[in-house]
Design a protein around this motif. Structure first.
Motif, PDB file in Angstrom:
ATOM      1  N   GLN A 129       0.834  -1.260  -0.213  1.00  0.00           N
ATOM      2  CA  GLN A 129       0.030   0.076  -0.006  1.00  0.00           C
ATOM      3  C   GLN A 129       0.783   1.398   0.039  1.00  0.00           C
ATOM      4  O   GLN A 129       0.568   2.154  -0.812  1.00  0.00           O
ATOM      5  CB  GLN A 129      -0.793  -0.022   1.259  1.00  0.00           C
ATOM      6  CG  GLN A 129      -2.136   1.112   1.233  1.00  0.00           C
ATOM      7  CD  GLN A 129      -2.884   0.787   0.096  1.00  0.00           C
ATOM      8  OE1 GLN A 129      -3.952  -0.184   0.185  1.00  0.00           O
ATOM      9  NE2 GLN A 129      -2.911   1.863  -1.086  1.00  0.00           N
ATOM     10  N   LEU A 130       1.671   1.168   0.778  1.00  0.00           N
ATOM     11  CA  LEU A 130       2.811   2.503   0.912  1.00  0.00           C
ATOM     12  C   LEU A 130       3.566   2.739  -0.511  1.00  0.00           C
ATOM     13  O   LEU A 130       3.697   3.737  -0.982  1.00  0.00           O
ATOM     14  CB  LEU A 130       3.676   2.302   1.994  1.00  0.00           C
ATOM     15  CG  LEU A 130       3.280   2.510   3.437  1.00  0.00           C
ATOM     16  CD1 LEU A 130       4.195   2.074   4.432  1.00  0.00           C
ATOM     17  CD2 LEU A 130       2.363   3.965   3.545  1.00  0.00           C
ATOM     18  N   TRP A 131       3.909   1.802  -1.294  1.00  0.00           N
ATOM     19  CA  TRP A 131       4.426   1.975  -2.458  1.00  0.00           C
ATOM     20  C   TRP A 131       3.422   2.300  -3.326  1.00  0.00           C
ATOM     21  O   TRP A 131       3.804   3.267  -4.008  1.00  0.00           O
ATOM     22  CB  TRP A 131       5.249   0.554  -2.991  1.00  0.00           C
ATOM     23  CG  TRP A 131       6.215   0.719  -4.008  1.00  0.00           C
ATOM     24  CD1 TRP A 131       5.865   0.974  -5.195  1.00  0.00           C
ATOM     25  CD2 TRP A 131       7.615   0.779  -3.876  1.00  0.00           C
ATOM     26  NE1 TRP A 131       7.087   1.232  -6.075  1.00  0.00           N
ATOM     27  CE2 TRP A 131       8.202   1.102  -5.161  1.00  0.00           C
ATOM     28  CE3 TRP A 131       8.666   0.320  -2.702  1.00  0.00           C
ATOM     29  CZ2 TRP A 131       9.515   1.314  -5.179  1.00  0.00           C
ATOM     30  CZ3 TRP A 131       9.701   0.768  -2.858  1.00  0.00           C
ATOM     31  CH2 TRP A 131      10.319   1.081  -4.130  1.00  0.00           C
ATOM     32  N   THR A 132       2.034   1.660  -3.240  1.00  0.00           N
ATOM     33  CA  THR A 132       1.018   2.337  -4.276  1.00  0.00           C
ATOM     34  C   THR A 132       1.132   3.795  -4.083  1.00  0.00           C
ATOM     35  O   THR A 132       0.523   4.565  -4.968  1.00  0.00           O
ATOM     36  CB  THR A 132      -0.152   1.477  -4.113  1.00  0.00           C
ATOM     37  OG1 THR A 132       0.068  -0.084  -4.338  1.00  0.00           O
ATOM     38  CG2 THR A 132      -1.190   1.947  -4.827  1.00  0.00           C
ATOM     39  N   TRP A 133       1.016   4.167  -2.806  1.00  0.00           N
ATOM     40  CA  TRP A 133       0.910   5.699  -2.499  1.00  0.00           C
ATOM     41  C   TRP A 133       2.071   6.483  -2.879  1.00  0.00           C
ATOM     42  O   TRP A 133       1.757   7.741  -2.730  1.00  0.00           O
ATOM     43  CB  TRP A 133       0.309   5.819  -1.023  1.00  0.00           C
ATOM     44  CG  TRP A 133      -0.833   5.244  -0.552  1.00  0.00           C
ATOM     45  CD1 TRP A 133      -1.966   4.970  -1.400  1.00  0.00           C
ATOM     46  CD2 TRP A 133      -1.256   4.960   0.589  1.00  0.00           C
ATOM     47  NE1 TRP A 133      -3.035   4.672  -0.751  1.00  0.00           N
ATOM     48  CE2 TRP A 133      -2.642   4.314   0.556  1.00  0.00           C
ATOM     49  CE3 TRP A 133      -0.828   4.904   1.855  1.00  0.00           C
ATOM     50  CZ2 TRP A 133      -3.326   4.029   1.702  1.00  0.00           C
ATOM     51  CZ3 TRP A 133      -1.473   4.468   2.948  1.00  0.00           C
ATOM     52  CH2 TRP A 133      -2.835   4.021   2.869  1.00  0.00           C
ATOM     53  N   GLY A 134       3.056   5.782  -3.064  1.00  0.00           N
ATOM     54  CA  GLY A 134       4.340   6.538  -3.374  1.00  0.00           C
ATOM     55  C   GLY A 134       5.071   7.114  -2.121  1.00  0.00           C
ATOM     56  O   GLY A 134       6.159   7.582  -2.210  1.00  0.00           O
ATOM     57  N   SER A 135       4.658   6.491  -0.817  1.00  0.00           N
ATOM     58  CA  SER A 135       5.348   6.965   0.260  1.00  0.00           C
ATOM     59  C   SER A 135       6.761   6.369   0.548  1.00  0.00           C
ATOM     60  O   SER A 135       7.602   6.877   1.118  1.00  0.00           O
ATOM     61  CB  SER A 135       4.649   6.526   1.531  1.00  0.00           C
ATOM     62  OG  SER A 135       3.264   7.186   1.430  1.00  0.00           O
ATOM     63  N   LEU A 136       6.747   5.132   0.092  1.00  0.00           N
ATOM     64  CA  LEU A 136       7.913   4.154   0.267  1.00  0.00           C
ATOM     65  C   LEU A 136       9.085   4.613  -0.648  1.00  0.00           C
ATOM     66  O   LEU A 136      10.301   5.003  -0.363  1.00  0.00           O
ATOM     67  CB  LEU A 136       7.928   2.953   0.043  1.00  0.00           C
ATOM     68  CG  LEU A 136       7.352   1.952   1.353  1.00  0.00           C
ATOM     69  CD1 LEU A 136       7.140   0.386   0.907  1.00  0.00           C
ATOM     70  CD2 LEU A 136       8.282   2.049   2.272  1.00  0.00           C
ATOM     71  N   GLN A 137       8.638   5.133  -1.887  1.00  0.00           N
ATOM     72  CA  GLN A 137       9.644   5.955  -2.814  1.00  0.00           C
ATOM     73  C   GLN A 137      10.269   6.989  -2.283  1.00  0.00           C
ATOM     74  O   GLN A 137      11.494   7.427  -2.460  1.00  0.00           O
ATOM     75  CB  GLN A 137       8.725   6.050  -4.097  1.00  0.00           C
ATOM     76  CG  GLN A 137       8.388   4.654  -4.806  1.00  0.00           C
ATOM     77  CD  GLN A 137       6.896   4.398  -4.558  1.00  0.00           C
ATOM     78  OE1 GLN A 137       6.626   4.503  -3.415  1.00  0.00           O
ATOM     79  NE2 GLN A 137       6.297   4.149  -5.687  1.00  0.00           N
ATOM     80  N   LEU A 138       9.247   7.921  -1.747  1.00  0.00           N
ATOM     81  CA  LEU A 138       9.779   9.163  -1.177  1.00  0.00           C
ATOM     82  C   LEU A 138      10.755   8.861   0.098  1.00  0.00           C
ATOM     83  O   LEU A 138      11.984   9.563   0.133  1.00  0.00           O
ATOM     84  CB  LEU A 138       8.588   9.837  -0.672  1.00  0.00           C
ATOM     85  CG  LEU A 138       8.943  11.237   0.278  1.00  0.00           C
ATOM     86  CD1 LEU A 138       9.540  12.300  -0.788  1.00  0.00           C
ATOM     87  CD2 LEU A 138       7.737  11.896   0.762  1.00  0.00           C
ATOM     88  N   VAL A 139      10.735   8.051   1.013  1.00  0.00           N
ATOM     89  CA  VAL A 139      11.364   7.806   1.994  1.00  0.00           C
ATOM     90  C   VAL A 139      12.916   7.041   1.466  1.00  0.00           C
ATOM     91  O   VAL A 139      13.927   7.216   2.113  1.00  0.00           O
ATOM     92  CB  VAL A 139      10.828   7.190   3.210  1.00  0.00           C
ATOM     93  CG1 VAL A 139       9.821   8.010   3.830  1.00  0.00           C
ATOM     94  CG2 VAL A 139      10.335   5.792   2.818  1.00  0.00           C
ATOM     95  N   LEU A 140      12.557   6.343   0.459  1.00  0.00           N
ATOM     96  CA  LEU A 140      14.121   5.495   0.122  1.00  0.00           C
ATOM     97  C   LEU A 140      14.342   6.072  -1.009  1.00  0.00           C
ATOM     98  O   LEU A 140      15.641   5.612  -1.464  1.00  0.00           O
ATOM     99  CB  LEU A 140      13.295   4.036  -0.361  1.00  0.00           C
ATOM    100  CG  LEU A 140      12.825   3.305   0.751  1.00  0.00           C
ATOM    101  CD1 LEU A 140      12.194   1.944   0.048  1.00  0.00           C
ATOM    102  CD2 LEU A 140      13.812   2.859   1.750  1.00  0.00           C
ATOM    103  N   GLY A 141      14.031   7.166  -1.724  1.00  0.00           N
ATOM    104  CA  GLY A 141      14.640   8.049  -2.634  1.00  0.00           C
ATOM    105  C   GLY A 141      14.623   6.983  -4.060  1.00  0.00           C
ATOM    106  O   GLY A 141      15.488   7.031  -4.656  1.00  0.00           O
ATOM    107  N   ALA A 142      13.619   6.275  -4.200  1.00  0.00           N
ATOM    108  CA  ALA A 142      13.085   5.534  -5.255  1.00  0.00           C
ATOM    109  C   ALA A 142      12.316   6.042  -6.106  1.00  0.00           C
ATOM    110  O   ALA A 142      11.555   7.011  -5.855  1.00  0.00           O
ATOM    111  CB  ALA A 142      12.922   4.064  -4.751  1.00  0.00           C
ATOM    112  N   SER A 143      12.167   5.546  -7.288  1.00  0.00           N
ATOM    113  CA  SER A 143      11.135   5.996  -8.253  1.00  0.00           C
ATOM    114  C   SER A 143      10.554   4.674  -9.038  1.00  0.00           C
ATOM    115  O   SER A 143      11.223   3.869  -9.408  1.00  0.00           O
ATOM    116  CB  SER A 143      11.668   6.852  -9.055  1.00  0.00           C
ATOM    117  OG  SER A 143      12.600   6.589  -9.940  1.00  0.00           O
ATOM    118  N   GLY A 144       9.128   4.752  -9.475  1.00  0.00           N
ATOM    119  CA  GLY A 144       8.667   3.751 -10.176  1.00  0.00           C
ATOM    120  C   GLY A 144       8.424   2.413  -9.407  1.00  0.00           C
ATOM    121  O   GLY A 144       8.635   2.480  -7.936  1.00  0.00           O
ATOM    122  N   PRO A 145       8.157   1.315 -10.032  1.00  0.00           N
ATOM    123  CA  PRO A 145       8.112   0.183  -9.139  1.00  0.00           C
ATOM    124  C   PRO A 145       9.122  -0.356  -8.670  1.00  0.00           C
ATOM    125  O   PRO A 145      10.220  -0.223  -9.285  1.00  0.00           O
ATOM    126  CB  PRO A 145       7.411  -1.122 -10.401  1.00  0.00           C
ATOM    127  CG  PRO A 145       7.877  -0.303 -11.614  1.00  0.00           C
ATOM    128  CD  PRO A 145       7.929   0.973 -11.554  1.00  0.00           C
TER     129      PRO A 145
END
Length: 220
Positions: free
Chosen positions: A181-197
């Motif tokens: 869910q957090l990856w779908t919302w974009g939250s994990l990408q934000l805290v991990l400095g990642a982008s995309g799937p």
């Protein structure tokens, strides 16, 4: 299959296609009927409520997920390896089939009692998934228990694992669901400095962290 069964199946198939390609917002009763080539009142003959049709569509998601687990685990004998595959497939499915995953865990569909004795029973569709997970956790715990009964190396002090694997399984499931869910919302990408799937390596690292958090790291 008789005509009634064939139409019922077609309505579900159309719904599965819609949710996978256009998301849950496309699952209107009229739209499903239109895509199936029947009148907007026809689905009522086989599904007394819109929710009952959505529930039948969502059950396909659970069946698909279980089939993916079986295929990915084929040939694996280690409970921990199987649990790792379970985790990876669960999160991977959630990210790949976002509309279906959302539908599978819709609370108004899962609330069986709300729909009465003859209403949809989607909640029960989650039980085999959880029982599968709890069984794998229990097998991992049993392996840990056997390992703990062996003479311990000097300096190594490993506590006995908790007795109730269902609690660990519930926490493990919640953790996986949260990652999805957090990856779908974009939250994990934000805290991990990642982008995309998440790529395979990043997803494997997240899954490994979940395994270690709930079962402890593998000790050589």
């Amino acid at each position: 299959m008789d005509d009634a069964g064939s139409l019922r199946e077609r309505l579900v198939e159309v719904g599965v296609h819609l949710v996978l390609t256009e998301g849950t917002a496309a699952l209107g009763l009229r739209e499903i009927a239109r895509r199936a080539g029947v009148s907007h009142g026809a689905p009522r003959r086989y599904f007394p409520t819109h929710h009952s049709l959505l529930s039948a569509i969502a059950r396909r998601g659970f069946a698909d997920l279980e089939a993916r687990f079986a295929a990915a685990m084929a040939g694996l004998t280690s409970p921990r390896d199987r649990l790792q595959v379970f985790a990876r497939e669960y999160v991977g499915y959630a990210l790949e089939c976002r509309g279906m995953f959302e539908l599978m865990f819709r609370h108004e569909l899962l609330d069986s009692d709300r729909h009465g004795a003859d209403g949809p029973r989607l909640r029960e569709s989650t039980l085999p998934l959880f029982e599968h997970l709890a069984t794998l956790v229990a097998q991992c715990r049993e392996n840990q228990r056997r390992e703990n009964q062996r003479p311990k190396k000097q300096g190594r002090d490993q506590a006995d694992p908790p007795e109730d694997p269902s609690v660990t399984a519930a926490a493990f499931w919640a953790n996986l669901h949260g990652i999805a869910q957090l990856w779908t919302w974009g939250s994990l990408q934000l805290v991990l400095g990642a982008s995309g799937p998440p790529g395979t390596e990043r997803l494997d690292r997240l899954v490994a962290e979940v395994l270690d958090a709930h079962l402890g790291p593998v000790v050589p």
